[in-house]
Design a protein around this motif. Structure first.
Motif, PDB file in Angstrom:
ATOM      1  N   VAL A   1       0.905  -0.904   0.081  1.00  0.00           N
ATOM      2  CA  VAL A   1      -0.117   0.077   0.111  1.00  0.00           C
ATOM      3  C   VAL A   1       0.855   1.209   0.016  1.00  0.00           C
ATOM      4  O   VAL A   1       0.586   2.180  -0.726  1.00  0.00           O
ATOM      5  CB  VAL A   1      -0.948   0.208   1.322  1.00  0.00           C
TER       6      VAL A   1
ATOM      7  N   CYS B   1      -6.032   6.082   0.570  1.00  0.00           N
ATOM      8  CA  CYS B   1      -4.950   4.943   0.712  1.00  0.00           C
ATOM      9  C   CYS B   1      -6.027   3.782   0.966  1.00  0.00           C
ATOM     10  O   CYS B   1      -5.499   2.585   0.422  1.00  0.00           O
ATOM     11  CB  CYS B   1      -4.204   5.439   2.108  1.00  0.00           C
TER      12      CYS B   1
ATOM     13  N   ALA C   1      -5.711   0.282  -0.814  1.00  0.00           N
ATOM     14  CA  ALA C   1      -5.667  -1.245  -0.210  1.00  0.00           C
ATOM     15  C   ALA C   1      -6.572  -2.062  -0.353  1.00  0.00           C
ATOM     16  O   ALA C   1      -6.289  -3.140  -0.777  1.00  0.00           O
ATOM     17  CB  ALA C   1      -5.684  -0.888   1.221  1.00  0.00           C
TER      18      ALA C   1
ATOM     19  N   VAL D   1      -7.357   1.572   6.040  1.00  0.00           N
ATOM     20  CA  VAL D   1      -6.337   0.705   5.474  1.00  0.00           C
ATOM     21  C   VAL D   1      -6.388  -0.489   6.116  1.00  0.00           C
ATOM     22  O   VAL D   1      -6.392  -1.560   5.611  1.00  0.00           O
ATOM     23  CB  VAL D   1      -5.122   1.611   5.175  1.00  0.00           C
TER      24      VAL D   1
END
Ligand code: CDP
Length: 200
Positions: free
Chosen positions: A38, A55, A59, A90
């Motif tokens: 990630v 993010c 992910a 995440v």
């Protein structure tokens, strides 16, 4: 059989996790590599590692098989990984993959920061592998001889602080983990100790 191995950066979790999985015929997952994937994508896309939506969407759409190991190593990706790892969205996006991995027959060894506390709280065995900052910096220096040891130490301390102080799934030993300080132990000695807990 599920074996959880947690601990800070460069404490030797990967070495012991891989050796243990091989010895016991179990699957092995380095969960740090998921956060590194990630982090790497965030870096490559010039995304903001504090932007939880961006993010989390990286992910969620991670193609775990598509990364080159060499791209994931290094402290720059490690630092991005530890920033995105502080985002609950995440962590949530990576949860199912880790739990499904752990549920495989005949069992699995997972290493990370929150395996014994969050991912596999019912693991059969939990270990917290740690070492002094100096010992860990010396080990990392052997992997990247061109970097000053003082710089490596500062990076390790910064990452320890971020991983330990975050609100979600902080780095800490599970209440029922066996804690092993590897500062003065060889990899073989650590493996012997871990095996003596599993096969007394
Ligand atoms: O290789 P190293 O021990 O330095 O780190 P890693 O295991 O590859 O993990 C990189 C970063 O991912 C860590 O600093 C943590 O911030 C994060 N991580 C996490 O939050 N939870 C995990 N289960 C594994 C890694």
């Amino acid at each position: 059989m599920i074996i959880a191995i947690d601990g800070p950066s460069a404490a030797g979790k990967g070495t012991i996790g891989r050796a243990l999985a091989l010895k016991l015929g179990l699957h092995y997952l380095d969960t740090g590599s998921l956060y590194r994937m990630v982090g790497f994508e965030v870096m490559r896309n010039n995304a903001d590692p504090a932007d939880s939506q961006a993010c989390a969407s990286i992910a969620q759409s991670l193609n775990v098989g598509s990364f080159n190991d060499a791209d994931l190593r290094g402290e720059k990706v490690g630092s991005f990984a530890s920033q995105v790892a502080a985002l609950p969205q995440v962590r949530h996006a990576l949860l199912k993959f880790q739990r499904d991995f752990a549920a495989q027959k005949p069992g699995a060894v997972l290493d990370g920061r929150d395996i014994g506390t969050v991912i596999c709280p019912d693991a059969d065995y939990k270990f917290f592998i740690t070492a002094s900052v100096d010992a860990r910096a010396r080990r990392r220096a052997l992997e990247s001889p061109s970097t000053e040891i003082a710089a490596i130490k500062a990076e390790i301390e910064a990452r320890d602080a971020r991983d330990s102080n975050r609100n979600v799934a902080p780095l800490k030993p599970a209440a029922d983990a066996v804690i092993i300080d590897t500062s003065d132990l060889s990899a073989d000695e650590v493996l012997t100790r871990v095996l003596s807990v599993i096969q007394p």
